[in-house]
Design a protein around this motif. Structure first.
Motif, PDB file in Angstrom:
ATOM      1  N   ASP A 136       0.821  -1.217   0.000  1.00  0.00           N
ATOM      2  CA  ASP A 136       0.000   0.000   0.000  1.00  0.00           C
ATOM      3  C   ASP A 136       0.852   1.264   0.000  1.00  0.00           C
ATOM      4  O   ASP A 136       0.388   2.331   0.433  1.00  0.00           O
ATOM      5  CB  ASP A 136      -0.947   0.002   1.194  1.00  0.00           C
ATOM      6  N   VAL A 137       2.084   1.182  -0.505  1.00  0.00           N
ATOM      7  CA  VAL A 137       2.945   2.363  -0.597  1.00  0.00           C
ATOM      8  C   VAL A 137       2.214   3.463  -1.367  1.00  0.00           C
ATOM      9  O   VAL A 137       1.457   3.198  -2.305  1.00  0.00           O
ATOM     10  CB  VAL A 137       4.290   1.999  -1.262  1.00  0.00           C
ATOM     11  N   ASP A 138       2.417   4.708  -0.958  1.00  0.00           N
ATOM     12  CA  ASP A 138       1.629   5.815  -1.519  1.00  0.00           C
ATOM     13  C   ASP A 138       2.129   6.292  -2.872  1.00  0.00           C
ATOM     14  O   ASP A 138       1.352   6.828  -3.665  1.00  0.00           O
ATOM     15  CB  ASP A 138       1.613   6.982  -0.520  1.00  0.00           C
ATOM     16  N   ALA A 139       3.399   6.131  -3.162  1.00  0.00           N
ATOM     17  CA  ALA A 139       3.967   6.543  -4.451  1.00  0.00           C
ATOM     18  C   ALA A 139       5.321   5.867  -4.610  1.00  0.00           C
ATOM     19  O   ALA A 139       6.055   5.710  -3.631  1.00  0.00           O
ATOM     20  CB  ALA A 139       4.117   8.059  -4.532  1.00  0.00           C
ATOM     21  N   SER A 140       5.651   5.472  -5.848  1.00  0.00           N
ATOM     22  CA  SER A 140       6.880   4.720  -6.094  1.00  0.00           C
ATOM     23  C   SER A 140       7.618   5.271  -7.300  1.00  0.00           C
ATOM     24  O   SER A 140       6.985   5.696  -8.277  1.00  0.00           O
ATOM     25  CB  SER A 140       6.559   3.236  -6.356  1.00  0.00           C
ATOM     26  N   VAL A 141       8.949   5.222  -7.227  1.00  0.00           N
ATOM     27  CA  VAL A 141       9.799   5.643  -8.338  1.00  0.00           C
ATOM     28  C   VAL A 141      10.865   4.575  -8.566  1.00  0.00           C
ATOM     29  O   VAL A 141      11.515   4.120  -7.613  1.00  0.00           O
ATOM     30  CB  VAL A 141      10.489   6.996  -8.063  1.00  0.00           C
ATOM     31  N   GLY A 142      11.043   4.168  -9.824  1.00  0.00           N
ATOM     32  CA  GLY A 142      12.084   3.214 -10.163  1.00  0.00           C
ATOM     33  C   GLY A 142      13.025   3.788 -11.210  1.00  0.00           C
ATOM     34  O   GLY A 142      12.580   4.284 -12.248  1.00  0.00           O
ATOM     35  N   TYR A 143      14.314   3.738 -10.928  1.00  0.00           N
ATOM     36  CA  TYR A 143      15.344   4.134 -11.886  1.00  0.00           C
ATOM     37  C   TYR A 143      15.941   2.878 -12.499  1.00  0.00           C
ATOM     38  O   TYR A 143      16.387   1.974 -11.796  1.00  0.00           O
ATOM     39  CB  TYR A 143      16.470   4.888 -11.188  1.00  0.00           C
TER      40      TYR A 143
END
Length: 232
Positions: A136-143
Motif C-alpha cells: 500500500d505504498v503511496d507513491a513509487s519511483v524506479g530508476y
C-alpha cells in the motif's frame, strides 16, 4: 541527522538494519530508498541524505541481510561488481518485498508519518515496481529497473502512482524489454514512464563513473516533483 535503526520483520521473528536520514524539522513524509545490488553503500546513503535535506524521512533497509548483513560494494571495482552479481542471483526478491513492506509499516507507525513513498535503483528499480503492485505504498519511483517486462502481469494491482526512469541504451534492459514496458504501461492511469535517450544503466548514481550529471539532475527533478505531488 542520520542513524542506523532496527526494523522487525513482518513475522516478528527477526530484525534487520536500516540507514535513516532525518530532516531538521518534522518530515513531510517518509521515503524508503531501495538499494542497488551493491548494498546500502555510500551512494545509497547519499540518496537518503539528499531526501532528508528536502524534508523527508529517508530509510534504506539492508535487503541483503539474510545473505550477508552490511554489504557495501563499489560498482567501479570489478571484483566487487562480480560479487554484487552473485548476491543478486541468491537474493529472494519476494522476501525482499516483505522486508520493504515491514519498512513501510515501521515508517508509518513508530516513525510517525502519514504517507510513505519508495524510490529504487537497478535491482531497487525492479523492487519499486513490485512494491507498487504488492503493497500500500503511496507513491513509487524506479530508476533503470531490470526485468520489469516479466512483471507486467501484476500491473492491474498498481493502485497508487508509479514513475519509471528508462535509459534507452541500458546494457541490462534491452530494446525489446523497453518496448514491452511501454506497450504494457503507457496507457496505465497510475504509471508514468520517462525515456533518457542515449543513456546507460546507472546514470543517476551519486558517485562513480556511471553518473551522467545532466540526465541525473533532470531525473531527480522529476522525482522530486512527483513526490511533492503525491506525498503531500
Amino acid at each position: 541527522m542520520s542513524e542506523t535503526v532496527s526494523i522487525p520483520t513482518l513475522s516478528g521473528d527477526s530484525t534487520f538494519n536500516a540507514y535513516v536520514a532525518r530532516p531538521a524539522d518534522n518530515p513531510r513524509a517518509a521515503i524508503v530508498v531501495i538499494q542497488e545490488i551493491f548494498g546500502v553503500n555510500a551512494g545509497i546513503r547519499r540518496k537518503c541524505d539528499r531526501l532528508a535535506e528536502d524534508g523527508y524521512l529517508a530509510v534504506a533497509p539492508d535487503l541483503f541481510w539474510r545473505l550477508e548483513p552490511g554489504v557495501e560494494l563499489d560498482p567501479d571495482i570489478e571484483p566487487e561488481f562480480q560479487r554484487a552479481l552473485d548476491l543478486m542471483g541468491k537474493f529472494d526478491q519476494d522476501q525482499g518485498i516483505r522486508d520493504i513492506e515491514a519498512t513501510i509499516h515501521r515508517s508509518r507507525g513508530e516513525m510517525g508519518v502519514a504517507k510513505v513513498g519508495c524510490v529504487g535503483y537497478c535491482l531497487g528499480g525492479r523492487l519499486a515496481y513490485m512494491t507498487a503492485a504488492r503493497t500500500d505504498v503511496d507513491a513509487s519511483v524506479g530508476y533503470y529497473g531490470v526485468g520489469i517486462d516479466g512483471l507486467l502481469r501484476e500491473k492491474h494491482a498498481i493502485s497508487n502512482p508509479l514513475l519509471l526512469h528508462i535509459p534507452t541504451e541500458d546494457g541490462f534492459v534491452d530494446k525489446d524489454t523497453q518496448k514491452a514496458m511501454h506497450e504494457g504501461l503507457d496507457d496505465h492511469p497510475r504509471v508514468t514512464l520517462y525515456d533518457y535517450e542515449g543513456l546507460d544503466h546507472g546514470f543517476a548514481t551519486e558517485f562513480g563513473k556511471r553518473r551522467d550529471e545532466e540526465a541525473a539532475t533532470l531525473a531527480d527533478k522529476r522525482t522530486a516533483a512527483f513526490f511533492s505531488e503525491h506525498l503531500s
